[in-house]
Design an enzyme around this catalytic site. Structure first.
Site, mmCIF file in Angstrom:
data_model
loop_
_atom_site.group_PDB
_atom_site.id
_atom_site.type_symbol
_atom_site.label_atom_id
_atom_site.label_comp_id
_atom_site.label_asym_id
_atom_site.label_seq_id
_atom_site.Cartn_x
_atom_site.Cartn_y
_atom_site.Cartn_z
ATOM 1 N N ARG A 1 0.837 -1.207 0.000
ATOM 2 C CA ARG A 1 0.000 0.000 0.000
ATOM 3 C C ARG A 1 0.865 1.246 0.000
ATOM 4 N NH1 ARG A 1 -5.117 0.469 2.042
ATOM 5 N NH2 ARG A 1 -4.774 2.478 1.058
ATOM 6 N N ARG B 1 2.159 4.405 -16.267
ATOM 7 C CA ARG B 1 2.436 4.069 -17.669
ATOM 8 C C ARG B 1 3.720 4.750 -18.132
ATOM 9 N NH1 ARG B 1 -0.271 -0.159 -17.912
ATOM 10 N NH2 ARG B 1 -2.514 -0.057 -18.149
ATOM 11 N N CYS C 1 -8.063 2.831 -11.937
ATOM 12 C CA CYS C 1 -8.269 4.030 -11.128
ATOM 13 C C CYS C 1 -9.713 4.065 -10.644
ATOM 14 C CB CYS C 1 -7.992 5.289 -11.941
ATOM 15 S SG CYS C 1 -6.292 5.475 -12.473
ATOM 16 N N GLU D 1 -12.242 7.177 -4.095
ATOM 17 C CA GLU D 1 -12.517 6.782 -2.712
ATOM 18 C C GLU D 1 -13.915 7.265 -2.318
ATOM 19 O OE1 GLU D 1 -10.673 5.278 -0.182
ATOM 20 O OE2 GLU D 1 -8.938 4.918 -1.459
ATOM 21 N N ARG E 1 -4.004 7.173 -3.503
ATOM 22 C CA ARG E 1 -3.604 5.916 -2.858
ATOM 23 C C ARG E 1 -3.315 4.874 -3.928
ATOM 24 N NH1 ARG E 1 -7.731 8.034 0.452
ATOM 25 N NH2 ARG E 1 -7.302 7.960 2.683
ATOM 26 N N TYR F 1 4.007 5.895 2.673
ATOM 27 C CA TYR F 1 3.091 7.013 2.885
ATOM 28 C C TYR F 1 3.898 8.296 2.870
ATOM 29 C CZ TYR F 1 -0.489 3.627 3.746
ATOM 30 O OH TYR F 1 -1.383 2.604 3.565
ATOM 31 N N ARG G 1 -1.213 6.762 8.266
ATOM 32 C CA ARG G 1 -0.659 5.536 8.861
ATOM 33 C C ARG G 1 0.625 5.876 9.603
ATOM 34 N NH1 ARG G 1 -2.374 0.387 7.406
ATOM 35 N NH2 ARG G 1 -1.164 -0.053 9.287
#
Length: 120
Positions: free
Chosen positions: A7, A63, A74, A77, A89, A107, A115
């Site tokens: 992540r 890409r 894509c 959220e 993210r 992050y 986080r």
């Protein structure tokens, strides 16, 4: 080899095409570097953006980094009230010999606040 998920997230200052591409490039590059990955190790990547980012698809940055035959997706959220704004993210599925505990999640910028337990 095992399939693992890594992540990452970053935050930008404005809904600006160049900022989206620059921040996504930085994020993807850091994920790849910190985990010792090449594009051949990447199975797929899902990018999400908060609803306030619409100027460009983050996948375009991947890409441009050489992710030509990697499936990319894509999405937006969910719009949670009081959520951190202008966040990009990613969740990358990778082939790796690393145990789950050694996968480096990334992050960056203001998204480190998401986080604090694992932000670098």
């Amino acid at each position: 080899m095992a399939v693992r998920a890594v992540r990452g997230a970053t935050q930008i200052d404005a809904d600006d095409r160049e900022q989206i591409l620059e921040a996504t490039t930085e994020l993807v590059s850091e994920v790849m570097s910190r985990n010792g990955l090449s594009t051949d190790d990447v199975i797929s990547v899902v990018f999400t953006v908060t609803p306030d980012l619409t100027a460009e698809f983050p996948a375009l940055a991947a890409r441009k980094l050489g992710f030509h035959d990697v499936p990319l997706l894509c999405a937006t959220e969910i719009g949670v009230p009081r959520a951190l704004p202008r966040v990009i993210r990613l969740m990358a599925h990778i082939d790796t010999d690393r145990p789950r505990s050694e996968v480096q999640h990334v992050y960056l910028r203001g998204a480190a606040a998401l986080r604090l337990d694992i932000a670098q």
